[in-house]
Design a protein around this motif. Structure first.
Motif, PDB file in Angstrom:
ATOM      1  N   ARG A   1       1.433 -34.299  46.655  1.00  0.00           N
ATOM      2  CA  ARG A   1       1.472 -33.016  47.362  1.00  0.00           C
ATOM      3  C   ARG A   1       2.317 -32.002  46.603  1.00  0.00           C
ATOM      4  O   ARG A   1       1.939 -30.829  46.452  1.00  0.00           O
ATOM      5  CB  ARG A   1       2.028 -33.216  48.769  1.00  0.00           C
ATOM      6  CG  ARG A   1       2.043 -31.961  49.626  1.00  0.00           C
ATOM      7  CD  ARG A   1       2.379 -32.273  51.074  1.00  0.00           C
ATOM      8  NE  ARG A   1       2.352 -31.086  51.910  1.00  0.00           N
ATOM      9  CZ  ARG A   1       3.421 -30.347  52.174  1.00  0.00           C
ATOM     10  NH1 ARG A   1       4.592 -30.667  51.654  1.00  0.00           N
ATOM     11  NH2 ARG A   1       3.320 -29.277  52.945  1.00  0.00           N
ATOM     12  N   VAL A   2       3.448 -32.441  46.086  1.00  0.00           N
ATOM     13  CA  VAL A   2       4.311 -31.549  45.305  1.00  0.00           C
ATOM     14  C   VAL A   2       3.555 -31.024  44.075  1.00  0.00           C
ATOM     15  O   VAL A   2       3.572 -29.825  43.780  1.00  0.00           O
ATOM     16  CB  VAL A   2       5.592 -32.305  44.874  1.00  0.00           C
ATOM     17  CG1 VAL A   2       6.335 -31.526  43.795  1.00  0.00           C
ATOM     18  CG2 VAL A   2       6.492 -32.531  46.073  1.00  0.00           C
TER      19      VAL A   2
ATOM     20  N   ILE B   1       0.969 -28.490  45.075  1.00  0.00           N
ATOM     21  CA  ILE B   1       1.596 -27.201  45.389  1.00  0.00           C
ATOM     22  C   ILE B   1       1.962 -26.470  44.098  1.00  0.00           C
ATOM     23  O   ILE B   1       1.720 -25.268  43.953  1.00  0.00           O
ATOM     24  CB  ILE B   1       2.832 -27.429  46.289  1.00  0.00           C
ATOM     25  CG1 ILE B   1       2.374 -27.803  47.700  1.00  0.00           C
ATOM     26  CG2 ILE B   1       3.730 -26.197  46.315  1.00  0.00           C
ATOM     27  CD1 ILE B   1       3.478 -28.268  48.614  1.00  0.00           C
ATOM     28  N   ASP B   2       2.512 -27.215  43.144  1.00  0.00           N
ATOM     29  CA  ASP B   2       2.986 -26.571  41.912  1.00  0.00           C
ATOM     30  C   ASP B   2       1.855 -26.193  40.961  1.00  0.00           C
ATOM     31  O   ASP B   2       1.944 -25.180  40.272  1.00  0.00           O
ATOM     32  CB  ASP B   2       3.948 -27.511  41.177  1.00  0.00           C
ATOM     33  CG  ASP B   2       5.341 -27.485  41.800  1.00  0.00           C
ATOM     34  OD1 ASP B   2       5.675 -26.467  42.445  1.00  0.00           O
ATOM     35  OD2 ASP B   2       6.069 -28.472  41.648  1.00  0.00           O
TER      36      ASP B   2
ATOM     37  N   GLY C   1      -1.609 -24.685  43.482  1.00  0.00           N
ATOM     38  CA  GLY C   1      -1.267 -23.486  44.223  1.00  0.00           C
ATOM     39  C   GLY C   1      -1.471 -23.588  45.712  1.00  0.00           C
ATOM     40  O   GLY C   1      -1.401 -22.582  46.413  1.00  0.00           O
ATOM     41  N   ARG C   2      -1.715 -24.780  46.218  1.00  0.00           N
ATOM     42  CA  ARG C   2      -1.845 -24.986  47.657  1.00  0.00           C
ATOM     43  C   ARG C   2      -1.720 -26.474  47.914  1.00  0.00           C
ATOM     44  O   ARG C   2      -1.697 -27.282  46.978  1.00  0.00           O
ATOM     45  CB  ARG C   2      -3.182 -24.455  48.194  1.00  0.00           C
ATOM     46  CG  ARG C   2      -4.365 -25.020  47.460  1.00  0.00           C
ATOM     47  CD  ARG C   2      -5.663 -24.763  48.160  1.00  0.00           C
ATOM     48  NE  ARG C   2      -6.758 -25.245  47.329  1.00  0.00           N
ATOM     49  CZ  ARG C   2      -7.009 -26.516  47.063  1.00  0.00           C
ATOM     50  NH1 ARG C   2      -6.241 -27.464  47.566  1.00  0.00           N
ATOM     51  NH2 ARG C   2      -8.008 -26.865  46.287  1.00  0.00           N
ATOM     52  N   THR C   3      -1.611 -26.816  49.193  1.00  0.00           N
ATOM     53  CA  THR C   3      -1.492 -28.233  49.535  1.00  0.00           C
ATOM     54  C   THR C   3      -2.856 -28.905  49.345  1.00  0.00           C
ATOM     55  O   THR C   3      -3.898 -28.242  49.395  1.00  0.00           O
ATOM     56  CB  THR C   3      -1.013 -28.412  50.983  1.00  0.00           C
ATOM     57  OG1 THR C   3      -1.944 -27.767  51.847  1.00  0.00           O
ATOM     58  CG2 THR C   3       0.360 -27.795  51.173  1.00  0.00           C
ATOM     59  N   PRO C   4      -2.879 -30.211  49.137  1.00  0.00           N
ATOM     60  CA  PRO C   4      -4.166 -30.864  48.871  1.00  0.00           C
ATOM     61  C   PRO C   4      -5.068 -30.879  50.100  1.00  0.00           C
ATOM     62  O   PRO C   4      -4.598 -30.981  51.232  1.00  0.00           O
ATOM     63  CB  PRO C   4      -3.761 -32.286  48.464  1.00  0.00           C
ATOM     64  CG  PRO C   4      -2.387 -32.482  48.993  1.00  0.00           C
ATOM     65  CD  PRO C   4      -1.736 -31.134  49.038  1.00  0.00           C
TER      66      PRO C   4
ATOM     67  N   ARG D   1       1.113 -19.590  38.434  1.00  0.00           N
ATOM     68  CA  ARG D   1       2.437 -20.199  38.648  1.00  0.00           C
ATOM     69  C   ARG D   1       3.406 -19.807  37.530  1.00  0.00           C
ATOM     70  O   ARG D   1       4.550 -19.436  37.784  1.00  0.00           O
ATOM     71  CB  ARG D   1       2.274 -21.716  38.674  1.00  0.00           C
ATOM     72  CG  ARG D   1       3.552 -22.511  38.888  1.00  0.00           C
ATOM     73  CD  ARG D   1       3.943 -22.441  40.354  1.00  0.00           C
ATOM     74  NE  ARG D   1       4.905 -23.460  40.686  1.00  0.00           N
ATOM     75  CZ  ARG D   1       6.223 -23.368  40.468  1.00  0.00           C
ATOM     76  NH1 ARG D   1       6.705 -22.296  39.892  1.00  0.00           N
ATOM     77  NH2 ARG D   1       7.032 -24.340  40.831  1.00  0.00           N
TER      78      ARG D   1
END
Lengths: 233, 648
Positions: B46-47, B50-51, B54-57, B88
């Motif tokens: 998940r991290v 996000i990184d 650009g969004r949660t899975p 990012r």
């Protein structure tokens, strides 16, 4: 005069007593170890806030991969529910930086931000209930953005066996891992939330646009979308 | 030239498609059994999503992650080619540099203002004009082309007209104004007979090109098909001639209180005397001038705004009034705006300057360029508005005091106008074109208008480099500031703590004027000006004082402002700054520190020394490629342990 003479006589023995005591420094005994404990020097950081860009992109994805202005239009709807204002009203509360005025991005949540998460979350969940659970005819499960399961009509009382797999879908959607790996109390607590909401909804406003089951699932959705694990990573 | 493969406008759209690509698995792996994943595995995934995405899975991406054949390294590599990765990385540097404008930029003298007069039938008529336009008629020379006696109005460029409007005769209007089909209304404004009017014959304009309603409608509410503009401004030739009126002495202004005596009133009812000829004009009367320069715009009666008024910028009124719509907020890029608002004409170019900087950063990260190019590259990207700006509008910023040194038009601009593609029209807002070499004085971000206006002084420009590319900051500590007349801040007690470092950095920007982008070439502006002398009071003349610092006056003369600390840096310019800074070891370690800190989500500490050292080695050995650095960060144990606080 006589008092002073007596005072001098009283002090004379003291002056003529033992010489002043001298404290000689001495070598201290080394401390003996009681136990050896490894010191963990790895940097420790608490969970950080999901960047507002990521929050918004995730939000839009859950809204059906809409563009921001389209999501705003859908969230506002035409039913007068006043679920959503506009993005401009939320943009600073969500923690976005403003490069024009040199306002840095916020890296910690605050009360206004949490309230904004709540308001946006409610709008998302309510519109998702309408989209996923109330559409006629019902959308295929694979096309549902949030409630990608059969809501099991009539299951207001809710048993764990019926609730848990559906809750797992929502848990994965919002928090990114199976509910089975969450703290053990999580599923029962959300089941209780579902039951209480659904039961309360039966006797609530009869004109509500949600059935008790839909209201129960909306409440579960609210709980997850404002869960700290959704906003932190 | 080639268009950048991805623009910010497409990033939001592509992100969705890209996500689908990430979830796709090889055909051979279909039906692969699920693998046991721990909570830490899920958190790590998940991290990283996000990184890097650009969004949660999504649920589908989680399902792909749960399969036994999920290949973490392959997933990271795929993510590093996506638009979210570019966004990012750009965000890291935009957070540091904050390259968005909080400023107005008037395109004077190319700025058009719009005045409403009263026609012969009593109905309002809009007329465009330029402030300061030279005209042969003394009644209107340097002013609006219709005299106060003809309209009843005293027209001012930055405030509403004053006076009582009166009906202006049609023959007067026709004599001094003309109807034009301008670039903001007609796609084919260069045609002899333009027909493709915005949203009519020109059916599919760029969605981001949106003139405000006031520019699209006449006062009676009907669609504007032509604009009326003063005749001088409507002229098309590229070249004109210096105009001398023959007036050399300025008459006294009439008293604002008592009426002027008979025979002493200014012509046409004007309240300010008409411009008089400077000595230079008298000597050079009739000399050919380029009409897109300040000299042509303010010194010739035969210089106008060009075909379709393409050398001028519209305005829906006088002063700070709207011209175009664009977003106030677009944190996910211009393709995903959060709003759309009427914006001041003065914000048009600053808005695009910012997009140029973002586009350049996107390009560096998308193409995985050598990151040193951020301070050294001659490359940039322009769209239609920027092409218009670099082609002609920027020339209006020069020259004032520089003229006294022989520079009446900019001779070595940071962005060479000849490099602008001829086929980019001002309305092409979404068409971005790469300019491989914008000029020999250009140096990455350092010479872009956005950087130079955001950091308006030489010291601010030097300090931004120090902070953002060397990760150092100025801290005076307990410095004691005692009164001193020492002009050299590298020596003045207390000040020297910071300025001993800052002044040489600032010296790199000696040749780029403050709050501007005008370049002062060495041939005309030596670091020491032998032609500038002190007067009896020990002061310099106006032009000398504007550009040279009398505080650093020696036997050869005063020193070019900001250059005293290092004449070598002054002559090396921003190009030298880029070369010198990127050679410093701190440049690489700063980039690594900034990116690593962003991905770990915390400040870097001394405990991270070995990690930073290995990442810096990786970064430098890769040729300063960010993709290699981010790959190494994402694969590191430190990243996996980044948020290692366990719940009790």
């Amino acid at each position: 005069m006589r008092v002073g003479r007596f005072l001098v006589l009283a002090l004379l023995p003291a002056c003529g007593a033992a010489p002043p005591e001298h404290v000689t420094p001495s070598q201290g005994m080394p401390l003996q170890p009681v136990a050896v404990v490894a010191i963990d020097t790895a940097p420790k950081e608490d969970l950080r806030m999901v960047p507002p860009e990521v929050y918004m992109r995730t939000y839009l994805q859950l809204f059906g991969a809409l563009a921001p202005l389209d999501a705003q239009k859908a969230a506002r709807g035409k039913d007068g529910a006043q679920l959503f204002d506009n993005w401009d009203a939320y943009v600073s509360a969500l923690g976005f930086p403003d490069y024009r005025t040199d306002i840095p991005r916020q890296t910690q949540t605050n009360a206004l931000m949490v309230a904004t998460f709540e308001r946006l979350g409610v709008a998302l969940c309510d519109r998702a209930v309408e989209h996923d659970l109330k559409a006629k005819p019902l959308l295929p499960v694979s096309e549902r953005a949030v409630f990608a399961f059969d809501p099991a009509p009539g299951a207001v009382s809710g048993d764990v066996a019926t609730f848990a797999p559906r809750f797992d879908v929502l848990h994965r959607t919002f928090l990114g891992y199976p509910a089975a790996l969450a703290p053990p109390a999580r599923t029962p607590r959300f089941l209780a939330l579902y039951r209480d909401t659904a039961a309360g909804h039966k006797t609530a406003d009869p004109k509500s646009r949600f059935t008790p089951e839909e209201a129960g699932w909306a409440a579960v959705c609210y709980g997850l979308v404002r869960h700290p694990e959704f906003h932190l990573y | 030239m080639h268009s950048l493969r991805r623009t910010r406008a497409r990033i939001a759209v592509l992100a969705g498609l890209f996500a689908a690509a990430l979830a796709v698995r090889p055909a051979s792996s279909a039906g692969s059994p699920p693998a046991a994943r721990s909570l830490e595995d899920y958190r790590h995934f998940r991290v990283a999503s996000i990184d890097l995405v650009g969004r949660t899975p999504t649920r589908d991406e989680l399902a792909a992650f749960e399969r036994a054949d999920f290949d973490w390294a392959h997933w990271v590599d795929a993510a590093l080619t996506g638009p979210a990765y570019v966004e990012r990385l750009t965000r890291i540097y935009m957070d540091a540099l904050r390259l968005e404008p909080n400023l107005n930029f008037t395109a004077n003298p190319a700025q058009l203002f719009r005045v409403q007069i009263t026609g012969p039938d009593g109905k309002p008529v809009n007329v465009l004009y330029r402030a300061g336009q030279r005209r042969t008629r003394e009644a209107t020379d340097g002013e609006f082309c219709l005299a106060p006696d003809e309209t009843g109005l005293i027209v001012r460029p930055n405030a509403a007209p004053i006076g009582t409007p009166r009906k202006t005769q049609q023959n007067v209007i026709n004599a001094h104004t003309v109807a034009v089909k301008p670039w903001w209304l007609y796609r084919d404004y260069k045609s002899p007979h333009p027909e493709q009017r915005y949203q009519q014959g020109w059916a599919n304009p760029d969605p981001a090109f949106r003139p405000v309603d006031a520019l699209l409608q006449d006062p009676d509410g009907k669609p504007t098909m032509e604009v009326r503009i003063c005749r001088e401004e409507a002229q098309e030739p590229a070249l004109g001639h210096l105009y001398a009126s023959g007036r050399t002495a300025k008459p006294a202004s009439p008293s604002p209180v008592s009426p002027p005596p008979s025979g002493h009133a200014l012509p046409g009812g004007r309240i300010k005397p008409a411009p008089v000829d400077a000595a230079y004009i008298t000597q050079h009367k009739g000399d050919v001038v380029a009409c897109d320069t300040k000299e042509g715009e303010l010194g010739a009666v035969d210089c106008g705004c060009g075909i379709g008024l393409e050398r001028c910028m519209p305005n829906s009124g006088v002063g700070d009034t709207p011209a175009f719509q664009f977003p106030n907020h677009m944190p996910l890029g211009p393709g995903a705006p959060l709003d759309s608002a009427n914006q001041s004409a003065y914000r048009w170019y600053p808005y695009w300057w910012s997009r140029e900087a973002v586009h350049f950063l996107d390009y560096l990260f998308d193409q995985d360029r050598d990151f040193r190019e951020v301070l050294t590259s001659h490359t940039t990207f322009v769209n239609g508005p920027l092409a218009q700006f670099y082609r002609s509008i920027q020339k209006g910023s020069c020259c004032g005091p520089e003229s006294a040194f022989g520079m009446r038009v900019e001779t070595e601009p940071l962005f060479d106008p000849s490099r602008v593609p001829a086929d980019l029209a001002p309305q092409d807002v979404e068409k971005w074109v790469e300019i491989p070499d914008r000029g020999s004085h250009s140096a990455g971000l350092l010479t872009m208008p956005m950087y130079l206006e955001k950091y308006a002084s030489a010291r601010a420009r030097g300090a931004a480099i120090y902070n953002d590319f060397l990760c150092k900051s100025f801290n005076a500590g307990q410095a004691e500031l005692t009164p001193s007349e020492e002009p050299d801040l590298m020596k003045r007690p207390g000040c020297q703590v910071c300025h001993a470092t800052l002044e040489p950095l600032a010296a790199y920007f000696t040749r780029i004027e403050p709050a501007s982008f005008v370049y002062l070439p060495e041939a005309l502006f030596p670091v020491k000006a032998t032609t500038c002398k002190k007067d009896k009071a020990g002061k310099l003349s106006g032009p000398c004082n504007a550009l040279y610092d009398v505080g650093f006056f020696d036997a050869t003369g005063p020193t070019l402002r900001s250059g005293y600390a290092s004449p070598a840096h002054a002559n090396a310019g921003a190009v030298g700054a880029g070369e010198d800074i990127t050679k410093m070891p701190e440049f690489a370690t700063c980039a690594v520190q900034r990116v690593t800190s962003s991905f770990l989500g915390r400040a870097i500490t001394s405990d991270d020394a070995s990690l930073l050292a290995s990442l810096t080695t990786e970064f430098v050995q890769s040729g300063y490629r960010m993709r290699a650095l981010v790959r190494a960060v994402a694969q590191s144990d430190a990243y996996r342990r980044a948020n290692n606080v366990k719940e009790n």
